[in-house]
Design a protein around this motif. Structure first.
Motif, PDB file in Angstrom:
ATOM      1  N   PRO A   4     -25.290  29.009   7.977  1.00 16.46           N
ATOM      2  CA  PRO A   4     -24.040  28.090   8.200  1.00 16.46           C
ATOM      3  C   PRO A   4     -22.904  28.389   8.877  1.00 16.46           C
ATOM      4  N   TRP A   5     -22.559  30.083   8.770  1.00 22.83           N
ATOM      5  CA  TRP A   5     -21.318  30.244   9.215  1.00 22.83           C
ATOM      6  C   TRP A   5     -21.382  30.611  10.655  1.00 22.83           C
ATOM      7  N   LYS A   6     -22.440  30.538  11.232  1.00 22.95           N
ATOM      8  CA  LYS A   6     -22.416  30.610  12.846  1.00 22.95           C
ATOM      9  C   LYS A   6     -22.106  29.117  13.262  1.00 22.95           C
ATOM     10  N   TYR A   7     -22.075  28.098  12.484  1.00 20.82           N
ATOM     11  CA  TYR A   7     -21.552  26.806  13.189  1.00 20.82           C
ATOM     12  C   TYR A   7     -20.653  25.979  12.682  1.00 20.82           C
ATOM     13  N   TYR A   8     -20.214  26.768  11.445  1.00 15.29           N
ATOM     14  CA  TYR A   8     -19.070  26.089  10.309  1.00 15.29           C
ATOM     15  C   TYR A   8     -17.631  26.821  11.012  1.00 15.29           C
ATOM     16  N   ILE A   9     -16.634  25.782  11.237  1.00 17.14           N
ATOM     17  CA  ILE A   9     -15.286  26.356  11.208  1.00 17.14           C
ATOM     18  C   ILE A   9     -14.536  25.732  10.081  1.00 17.14           C
ATOM     19  N   PRO A  10     -14.033  26.368   9.214  1.00 12.65           N
ATOM     20  CA  PRO A  10     -13.197  25.614   8.028  1.00 12.65           C
ATOM     21  C   PRO A  10     -11.840  24.774   8.583  1.00 12.65           C
ATOM     22  N   TYR A  11     -12.129  23.677   7.923  1.00 17.30           N
ATOM     23  CA  TYR A  11     -10.856  22.752   8.146  1.00 17.30           C
ATOM     24  C   TYR A  11     -10.953  22.220   9.476  1.00 17.30           C
ATOM     25  N   LEU A  12     -11.900  22.416  10.302  1.00 16.22           N
ATOM     26  CA  LEU A  12     -11.940  21.466  11.513  1.00 16.22           C
ATOM     27  C   LEU A  12     -12.405  19.934  11.034  1.00 16.22           C
ATOM     28  N   ARG A  13     -11.730  19.210  11.573  1.00 20.92           N
ATOM     29  CA  ARG A  13     -11.842  17.650  11.303  1.00 20.92           C
ATOM     30  C   ARG A  13     -13.295  17.245  11.003  1.00 20.92           C
ATOM     31  N   PHE A  14     -13.728  16.618   9.977  1.00 20.92           N
ATOM     32  CA  PHE A  14     -14.977  16.159   9.542  1.00 20.92           C
ATOM     33  C   PHE A  14     -16.286  17.461   9.249  1.00 20.92           C
ATOM     34  N   ASN A  15     -15.747  18.532   9.135  1.00 19.81           N
ATOM     35  CA  ASN A  15     -16.387  19.411   9.033  1.00 19.81           C
ATOM     36  C   ASN A  15     -16.696  19.456   7.217  1.00 19.81           C
ATOM     37  N   HIS A  16     -15.920  18.804   6.655  1.00 25.80           N
ATOM     38  CA  HIS A  16     -16.166  18.761   5.118  1.00 25.80           C
ATOM     39  C   HIS A  16     -17.548  17.988   4.754  1.00 25.80           C
ATOM     40  N   LEU A  17     -17.883  17.294   5.857  1.00 21.88           N
ATOM     41  CA  LEU A  17     -19.349  16.538   5.666  1.00 21.88           C
ATOM     42  C   LEU A  17     -20.352  17.716   5.567  1.00 21.88           C
ATOM     43  N   ALA A  18     -20.077  18.765   5.994  1.00 20.09           N
ATOM     44  CA  ALA A  18     -21.015  19.776   6.186  1.00 20.09           C
ATOM     45  C   ALA A  18     -21.088  20.771   4.863  1.00 20.09           C
ATOM     46  N   ARG A  19     -19.915  20.645   4.103  1.00 18.87           N
ATOM     47  CA  ARG A  19     -19.831  21.652   2.857  1.00 18.87           C
ATOM     48  C   ARG A  19     -19.003  21.323   1.775  1.00 18.87           C
ATOM     49  N   ASN A  20     -19.552  21.021   0.648  1.00 18.69           N
ATOM     50  CA  ASN A  20     -18.822  20.632  -0.406  1.00 18.69           C
ATOM     51  C   ASN A  20     -18.253  19.113  -0.277  1.00 18.69           C
ATOM     52  N   MET A  21     -18.831  18.093   0.357  1.00 18.04           N
ATOM     53  CA  MET A  21     -18.273  16.896   0.636  1.00 18.04           C
ATOM     54  C   MET A  21     -17.767  16.094  -0.484  1.00 18.04           C
ATOM     55  N   LEU A  22     -18.574  16.474  -1.778  1.00 15.04           N
ATOM     56  CA  LEU A  22     -18.206  15.627  -2.857  1.00 15.04           C
ATOM     57  C   LEU A  22     -16.750  15.959  -3.389  1.00 15.04           C
ATOM     58  N   TRP A  23     -16.878  17.501  -3.498  1.00 10.34           N
ATOM     59  CA  TRP A  23     -15.508  18.205  -3.881  1.00 10.34           C
ATOM     60  C   TRP A  23     -14.314  17.543  -3.200  1.00 10.34           C
ATOM     61  N   PHE A  24     -14.582  17.470  -1.668  1.00  9.68           N
ATOM     62  CA  PHE A  24     -13.288  17.131  -0.861  1.00  9.68           C
ATOM     63  C   PHE A  24     -13.301  15.550  -1.259  1.00  9.68           C
ATOM     64  N   ASP A  25     -14.074  14.571  -1.234  1.00  7.05           N
ATOM     65  CA  ASP A  25     -13.911  13.339  -1.702  1.00  7.05           C
ATOM     66  C   ASP A  25     -13.254  13.144  -2.830  1.00  7.05           C
ATOM     67  N   LEU A  26     -13.448  14.007  -3.602  1.00  6.84           N
ATOM     68  CA  LEU A  26     -12.725  14.037  -5.075  1.00  6.84           C
ATOM     69  C   LEU A  26     -11.318  14.466  -5.002  1.00  6.84           C
ATOM     70  N   GLY A  27     -10.945  14.784  -4.082  1.00 10.95           N
ATOM     71  CA  GLY A  27      -9.520  15.186  -3.604  1.00 10.95           C
ATOM     72  C   GLY A  27      -9.196  16.704  -3.614  1.00 10.95           C
ATOM     73  N   PHE A  28     -10.325  17.552  -3.824  1.00 10.19           N
ATOM     74  CA  PHE A  28     -10.062  19.051  -3.883  1.00 10.19           C
ATOM     75  C   PHE A  28     -10.306  19.778  -2.369  1.00 10.19           C
ATOM     76  N   ASP A  29      -9.898  21.001  -2.731  1.00 10.46           N
ATOM     77  CA  ASP A  29     -10.300  21.785  -1.453  1.00 10.46           C
ATOM     78  C   ASP A  29     -11.755  22.485  -1.534  1.00 10.46           C
ATOM     79  N   HIS A  30     -12.171  21.792  -0.648  1.00 16.66           N
ATOM     80  CA  HIS A  30     -13.729  21.876  -0.254  1.00 16.66           C
ATOM     81  C   HIS A  30     -14.115  23.339   0.313  1.00 16.66           C
ATOM     82  N   ASN A  31     -13.029  24.187   0.806  1.00 16.68           N
ATOM     83  CA  ASN A  31     -13.390  25.405   1.394  1.00 16.68           C
ATOM     84  C   ASN A  31     -12.854  26.524   0.469  1.00 16.68           C
ATOM     85  N   ALA A  32     -12.358  26.220  -0.873  1.00 14.18           N
ATOM     86  CA  ALA A  32     -12.174  27.314  -1.718  1.00 14.18           C
ATOM     87  C   ALA A  32     -13.143  28.099  -2.180  1.00 14.18           C
TER      88      ALA A  32
END
Ligand SMILES: Nc1ncnc2c1ncn2[C@@H]1O[C@H](COP(=O)(O)OS(=O)(=O)O)[C@@H](OP(=O)(O)O)[C@H]1O
Length: 366
Positions: free
Chosen positions: A154-182
């Motif tokens: 995944p790290w080959k394709y994933y850049i943290p904090y890029l808009r809409f990349n939260h859909l690719a990592r911990n998106m429930l955590w994100f929707d609940l209002g927390f930092d999905h890249n922590a």
């Protein structure tokens, strides 16, 4: 069960007592103030449909977005509720469109006695659904040649904090209002779960949808038909393609925050089932399924029926395929009576159409 197909309105109040928990769990008042945090790819459109139906039936008001979500993926702000500022002191019963949760702002809009709910899904099947559905939206998915490639590295394709990349990592955590890249740490994950438990009265699980409906109905003191739904937003081209146990483990690791979240609420979910009674649960799930079957036969053209999804108490992951999505659309039977047509149309009404309709009801002049 002779009463399985009965509507609540057909059951005399005295009979209800005899019928036991399904028809009258206790002397309770139906809850009408409900906030649903609509998370992504978690059967949330199916829940939205039942909330809109309940709201319409009881003439309740919804805190509605100006479009179809509350300025997602930005944090929720009361300014994104249509009419909130110019209708000073507006009271809403329900709120259910997509948002990134922001507790103080939501609380400034909803009444103090609001019942808060949300829904989670197993991170493995969630990731697969998300990869298919958000393939062109999440940059990390867009740049991955296949789901398997993404899982492998995944790290080959994933850049943290890029808009809409939260859909690719911990998106429930994100929707609940927390930092999905922590970085995952047990202590901070525990404190997030504790915070969610403080705010939300009930967290449903998409993987145990019917059991969730039984518990929800009990918690809200609603009727059977209020929680009977058809499956919304399902893919038509979902050919099962199993992931290996190693790939599943990689996905859980990649989505470590969501995996922790899911495990925590899975545990409390089954504790709730235990308190509710396992046999009672089985019975009520059977009644719910029988009623859904009955309504499907009444409402839907055979070829428009959604595929049957097996759910069992012990099973977790729903394994899937990769590819691009086409969504299942329900088609109504012709020659329904006027009242059945009304009932069936409500049950198949999709998110956008229902949101437009509710907006029109609440804002007839705009
Ligand atoms: N009743 C029920 N039980 C279990 N699963 C269900 C149910 N209803 C919808 N679904 C599945 O939920 C997925 C769509 O989720 P959402 O409606 O939340 O999607 S969205 O974020 O609003 O686009 C989508 O998952 P996938 O098909 O795996 O993509 C639906 O099939």
């Amino acid at each position: 069960n002779w009463w399985a197909g009965m509507r609540d309105s057909e059951v005399h109040p005295l009979q209800r007592r005899k019928l036991g928990s399904w028809h009258s769990p206790r002397l309770c008042t139906p809850k009408t103030n409900v906030m649903f945090l609509k998370t992504h790819k978690t059967a949330s459109c199916t829940i939205l449909n039942l909330l809109y139906r309940f709201g319409e039936k009881h003439n309740l008001t919804f805190a509605l977005p100006k479009g179809y979500h509350f300025d997602y993926p930005n944090f929720f702000n009361s300014r994104s509720v249509k009419g909130f500022w110019w209708q000073n002191g507006q009271h809403y019963n329900m709120m259910s469109s997509h948002m990134r949760f922001n507790r103080p702002e939501v609380q400034s809009v909803m009444p103090a006695d609001t019942f808060y709910i949300s829904i989670l899904r197993h991170p493995v099947s969630l990731a697969e659904s998300s990869f298919n559905y958000f393939h062109f939206l999440a940059p990390a998915f867009k740049h991955s040649p296949s789901f398997e490639d993404f899982i492998a590295n995944p790290w080959k394709y994933y850049i943290p904090y890029l808009r809409f990349n939260h859909l690719a990592r911990n998106m429930l955590w994100f929707d609940l209002g927390f930092d999905h890249n922590a970085e995952f740490s047990l202590q901070s994950a525990q404190s997030v779960v504790a915070e969610i438990q403080q705010t939300f009265h009930f967290i449903l699980l998409a993987d145990y949808f019917d059991q969730s409906m039984v518990l929800l109905r009990d918690a809200l003191c609603w009727s059977l038909d209020d929680v009977v739904t058809f499956r919304h937003n399902a893919r038509t081209n979902a050919k099962p393609k199993c992931l290996s146990p190693a790939q599943e483990e990689q996905l859980k690791k990649w989505n470590a925050l969501d995996w922790y979240l899911y495990q925590s609420f899975n545990k409390t979910f089954w504790e709730k089932v235990e308190r509710f009674g396992k046999r009672r649960m089985d019975k009520e799930v059977a009644i719910l399924q029988a009623r859904r079957e009955e309504l499907q036969n009444l409402c839907l053209l055979k070829e428009g029926k959604p595929p049957k999804v097996k759910q069992s108490l012990g099973q977790g992951v729903q394994r899937c395929q990769t590819g691009y999505v086409t969504m299942m659309k329900h088609t109504l039977n012709s020659n329904l009576s006027i009242s059945d047509k009304e009932l069936c149309s409500r049950m198949i009404r999709e998110e956008y159409e229902y949101t437009d309709l509710m907006r029109k009801k609440q804002f007839p002049k705009t």
